[in-house]
Motif scaffolding. Structure first.
Motif, PDB file in Angstrom:
ATOM      1  N   THR A 125       0.823  -1.210   0.000  1.00  6.04           N
ATOM      2  CA  THR A 125       0.000   0.000   0.000  1.00  6.04           C
ATOM      3  C   THR A 125       0.855   1.257   0.000  1.00  6.04           C
ATOM      4  O   THR A 125       0.582   2.218  -0.730  1.00  6.04           O
ATOM      5  N   ILE A 126       1.900   1.264   0.811  1.00 11.86           N
ATOM      6  CA  ILE A 126       2.761   2.455   0.907  1.00 11.86           C
ATOM      7  C   ILE A 126       3.575   2.655  -0.365  1.00 11.86           C
ATOM      8  O   ILE A 126       3.762   3.786  -0.824  1.00 11.86           O
ATOM      9  N   LEU A 127       4.053   1.561  -0.965  1.00 14.32           N
ATOM     10  CA  LEU A 127       4.976   1.663  -2.095  1.00 14.32           C
ATOM     11  C   LEU A 127       4.287   1.837  -3.443  1.00 14.32           C
ATOM     12  O   LEU A 127       4.921   2.265  -4.413  1.00 14.32           O
ATOM     13  N   ARG A 128       3.002   1.536  -3.509  1.00 10.80           N
ATOM     14  CA  ARG A 128       2.338   1.443  -4.801  1.00 10.80           C
ATOM     15  C   ARG A 128       2.295   2.766  -5.557  1.00 10.80           C
ATOM     16  O   ARG A 128       2.486   2.815  -6.766  1.00 10.80           O
ATOM     17  N   GLU A 129       2.028   3.855  -4.868  1.00 10.99           N
ATOM     18  CA  GLU A 129       1.937   5.162  -5.515  1.00 10.99           C
ATOM     19  C   GLU A 129       2.945   6.120  -4.893  1.00 10.99           C
ATOM     20  O   GLU A 129       3.222   6.059  -3.695  1.00 10.99           O
ATOM     21  N   VAL A 130       3.465   7.019  -5.699  1.00 15.06           N
ATOM     22  CA  VAL A 130       4.402   8.025  -5.214  1.00 15.06           C
ATOM     23  C   VAL A 130       3.671   9.341  -4.998  1.00 15.06           C
ATOM     24  O   VAL A 130       2.962   9.819  -5.884  1.00 15.06           O
ATOM     25  N   ALA A 169       8.860  -0.817  -5.315  1.00  9.90           N
ATOM     26  CA  ALA A 169      10.021  -0.058  -4.835  1.00  9.90           C
ATOM     27  C   ALA A 169      10.927   0.335  -5.998  1.00  9.90           C
ATOM     28  O   ALA A 169      11.409   1.479  -6.072  1.00  9.90           O
ATOM     29  N   LEU A 170      11.153  -0.599  -6.936  1.00  5.76           N
ATOM     30  CA  LEU A 170      11.993  -0.309  -8.103  1.00  5.76           C
ATOM     31  C   LEU A 170      11.310   0.679  -9.033  1.00  5.76           C
ATOM     32  O   LEU A 170      11.931   1.645  -9.498  1.00  5.76           O
ATOM     33  N   LYS A 171      10.053   0.450  -9.292  1.00 11.49           N
ATOM     34  CA  LYS A 171       9.312   1.297 -10.227  1.00 11.49           C
ATOM     35  C   LYS A 171       9.264   2.746  -9.756  1.00 11.49           C
ATOM     36  O   LYS A 171       9.396   3.674 -10.565  1.00 11.49           O
ATOM     37  N   ASN A 172       9.066   2.939  -8.463  1.00 13.20           N
ATOM     38  CA  ASN A 172       8.851   4.290  -7.939  1.00 13.20           C
ATOM     39  C   ASN A 172      10.079   4.917  -7.302  1.00 13.20           C
ATOM     40  O   ASN A 172      10.005   6.009  -6.750  1.00 13.20           O
ATOM     41  N   GLY A 173      11.213   4.226  -7.384  1.00 10.84           N
ATOM     42  CA  GLY A 173      12.468   4.821  -6.915  1.00 10.84           C
ATOM     43  C   GLY A 173      12.665   4.841  -5.418  1.00 10.84           C
ATOM     44  O   GLY A 173      13.392   5.696  -4.905  1.00 10.84           O
ATOM     45  N   PHE A 174      12.040   3.903  -4.695  1.00  8.93           N
ATOM     46  CA  PHE A 174      12.287   3.796  -3.248  1.00  8.93           C
ATOM     47  C   PHE A 174      13.558   2.980  -3.039  1.00  8.93           C
ATOM     48  O   PHE A 174      13.518   1.770  -2.767  1.00  8.93           O
ATOM     49  N   THR A 204      13.970  -3.583 -16.026  1.00  9.51           N
ATOM     50  CA  THR A 204      13.232  -2.496 -16.671  1.00  9.51           C
ATOM     51  C   THR A 204      13.330  -1.226 -15.844  1.00  9.51           C
ATOM     52  O   THR A 204      13.347  -0.115 -16.372  1.00  9.51           O
ATOM     53  N   PHE A 205      13.408  -1.389 -14.527  1.00 12.79           N
ATOM     54  CA  PHE A 205      13.411  -0.231 -13.632  1.00 12.79           C
ATOM     55  C   PHE A 205      14.823   0.181 -13.208  1.00 12.79           C
ATOM     56  O   PHE A 205      14.989   1.073 -12.378  1.00 12.79           O
ATOM     57  N   ALA A 206      15.832  -0.498 -13.788  1.00  8.04           N
ATOM     58  CA  ALA A 206      17.211  -0.127 -13.460  1.00  8.04           C
ATOM     59  C   ALA A 206      17.592   1.102 -14.261  1.00  8.04           C
ATOM     60  O   ALA A 206      18.488   1.091 -15.086  1.00  8.04           O
ATOM     61  N   THR A 207      16.879   2.163 -14.040  1.00  8.08           N
ATOM     62  CA  THR A 207      17.050   3.399 -14.791  1.00  8.08           C
ATOM     63  C   THR A 207      17.671   4.455 -13.892  1.00  8.08           C
ATOM     64  O   THR A 207      18.187   4.159 -12.823  1.00  8.08           O
TER      65      THR A 207
END
Length: 620
Positions: A125-130, A169-174, A204-207
């Motif tokens: 829940t916490i990580l899903r949206e930034v 976490a990867l997708k949203n940069g945590f 994919t998120f290693a950006t």
């Protein structure tokens, strides 16, 4: 009574809580009248942290345990899930304190493992949206939940969307959360789905959103997944290249032995992959990103890996002979072509510095890098190619008939005179729609260019190097020059030379076709500075096809002496003595090399003999 309890929780009224405990049975607080929420849920919504802390001391332990685990009936969130919704760090800390105040058996459900209606834990829940304004607070809350679970079981939970906490976490940069999960002693497929056909690769998120340490940990944890292919036939390297993501590959390039395996996969193996539908290598895709340095990084990484090879095998030999910058895609483009299409001059210049021969490679449209550097306005690449070698005629024109002069308007004004001075002789060539360079300039409404093309006297014409053009068998270039040169006879007289003295063609039919050109036909008996005719030169370089074509031409004189007193027949007689093939050729076309004809053939044009009357008298 229930409304009073609700009001007390919203108000943080500890005294009312004490009253309930004193007057009501222990299970009263865990009853949900109206199918709503319990007192802890209300306190979380109202963010009454002190009220909850007091509850730890007031309420019986078994009641605390039940209140912790009990879900509301709206989203099926337990107390921790509610706190996660509000991203309230103090509330989450209280949940932890409440949890630690109760003794739990190993069979008891943990609050952080509770799944809501979306099959999400509080961590999901916490990580899903930034939420940008409270990003750091979000990460702090997520880390607090991770600390509740020393075995990292919640990191293995997959929600109804098919995602683990690591995905979010990867997708949203945590990055702090991602690092913590990646360093946990858990197998890769337990913290990230290995069904990559329907699930994006973790790479994919290693950006640029990921920290360097996260990227390194991904390479170590998921290295064997690097070459997974998606539905488009793309590997992760294609995806990075497609989006111009430099950072992951830069980290690998500068990395040590801890990422050695991933480095080999990326730079030595995956850089060649062409399984995607358009058959582009990652280097082709990187070449299209003008703002990216990835193309250069890929090339440097490939060279580095090739230099590390100790035992050369067949694959390594093949890679060295056809490196990634030479590979063509389905359109026939090398990465150099692709970089010019994207006006990526920096990469184009870098590729040329590694392999200058690429400027001679053509794509399926017969476009050379020289042509594209003009067409897409890349003057620095244009200058570099001119330094490497004089472009051949076929490099100046493509399949649709357009020449580099048709696209002059794409270049800076100061560059165009140079091209016009060099290639004035193709100025009037038309494309497949009968349009000239002037027509294109008018269509593009470029006044200064229209002015130059409309007045050829403004062009400082450079000499056409027919000698090299002939040696390179550029028959079309020579004929184009001949057709567009109004003073060819004068030019040849002044130079004491003609294209016929140098031309080299593959077959006798090609020579005979060349000789049929009206302007060329007038040069058949011209002599050069050494007094040699084209027939002399053909025999001297033992070009049997050209010699035969000239001997079969009734207008070609055979008895003109050069400055050494030798006629073509003298040279032919010597060749027949030395080589039986020449004797057979003469017999086949009924030419006797030992017959010294004393008279000129009927209809000889004396003016075409070019030199002095005294030289002509030598033949009588």
């Amino acid at each position: 009574m229930f409304q009073e309890m609700k009001d007390a929780a919203y108000a943080g009224n500890v005294e009312y809580l004490k009253k309930i405990v004193a007057e009501k049975p222990p299970d009263y607080l865990v009853t949900l009248p109206d199918g709503d929420r319990n007192i802890f849920h209300f306190a979380v919504v109202a963010q009454k942290v002190e009220f909850l802390r007091e509850a730890i001391n007031i309420l019986p332990r078994d009641v605390v345990k039940q209140l912790l685990l009990q879900p509301n009936l709206i989203r099926e969130e337990n107390m921790l899930g509610c706190a996660a919704l509000y991203i309230d760090y103090e509330l989450i800390k209280v949940v932890r304190e409440l949890y630690e105040s109760v003794s739990w058996s190993s069979q008891d459900e943990k609050p952080w493992l509770w799944l809501n209606s979306k099959k999400m834990t509080a961590l999901h829940t916490i990580l899903r949206e930034v939420v940008k304004e409270i990003f750091k607070k979000q990460e702090k809350c997520a880390m607090e939940i991770l600390l509740m679970d020393p075995e990292f079981v919640n990191c293995t939970v997959v929600d109804s969307y098919g995602h683990t906490p690591l995905y979010y976490a990867l997708k949203n940069g945590f990055n702090r959360v991602a690092e913590k999960i990646l360093m946990a002693p858990l197998p890769a497929n337990s913290i990230y789905s290995d069904d990559l056909e329907n699930y994006p690769s973790p790479f994919t998120f290693a950006t640029n959103n990921c920290s360097e340490n996260v990227v390194r940990l991904l390479f170590k944890k998921f290295g064997k997944w690097l070459d997974k292919i998606d539905e488009r036939g793309f590997t992760i390297l294609h995806i990075w290249a497609e989006h111009g993501k430099d950072e992951p590959c830069k980290i690998l390039l500068d990395g040590d032995d801890d990422v050695a395996d991933a480095k080999t996969k990326i730079f030595k193996e995956m850089i060649f992959l062409k399984e995607n539908k358009m058959a582009d290598t990652p280097l082709h895709l990187a070449a299209r990103k003008k703002e990216s340095k990835l193309g250069e990084i890929l090339i440097r990484g490939y060279q580095q890996q090739l230099n590390l090879v100790k035992e050369i095998n067949q694959d390594d030999v093949a890679a060295a002979e056809c490196p990634p910058w030479k590979i063509k895609n389905i359109r026939g483009n090398t990465p150099l072509h692709s970089s010019l299409y994207a006006k990526h001059e920096e990469l184009a210049l870098y590729i040329l510095s590694i392999d200058p021969t690429l400027c001679q490679v053509f794509n399926n449209k017969n476009e050379s890098p020289f042509f594209l550097s003009v067409m897409f306005g890349c003057p620095r690449v244009l200058d570099e190619i001119l330094k490497i070698d004089e472009p051949r005629f076929k490099m100046l024109r493509r399949n649709d008939g357009t020449t580099v002069l048709h696209y002059l308007s794409a270049l800076p004004e100061k560059t165009c005179p140079m091209l016009l001075n060099k290639y004035w002789w193709i100025l009037n060539l038309k494309d497949n729609e009968e349009k000239t360079a002037l027509d294109y300039a008018k269509r593009n409404n470029v006044p200064w260019l229209i002015n130059m093309l409309s007045d050829p006297s403004l062009i400082e014409k450079e000499d056409f190097d027919w000698i090299n053009a002939c040696k390179r068998e550029e028959i079309d270039a020579v004929l184009t020059f001949v057709d567009h040169c109004q003073n060819l006879q004068i030019l040849c007289r002044d130079a004491s030379d003609t294209p016929l003295h140098h031309i080299k063609l593959p077959t006798i039919n090609a020579y005979r076709s060349f000789l049929e050109n009206s302007s060329i036909a007038e040069l058949k008996n011209n002599i050069d500075i050494d007094g040699a005719t084209p027939l002399h030169r053909a025999l001297q370089r033992k070009d049997m096809n050209f010699a035969k074509a000239l001997l079969l031409d009734d207008e070609v004189q055979r008895t003109i002496k050069d400055n050494n007193g030798k006629t073509p027949m003298n040279l032919l007689a010597t060749l027949c003595k030395e080589n039986e093939d020449w004797a057979k050729m003469c017999k086949l076309i009924n030419v006797d090399p030992n017959l010294n004809t004393k008279f000129l053939q009927q209809g000889t044009n004396l003016d075409r003999m070019m030199k002095t009357p005294f030289q002509l008298l030598l033949h009588f």
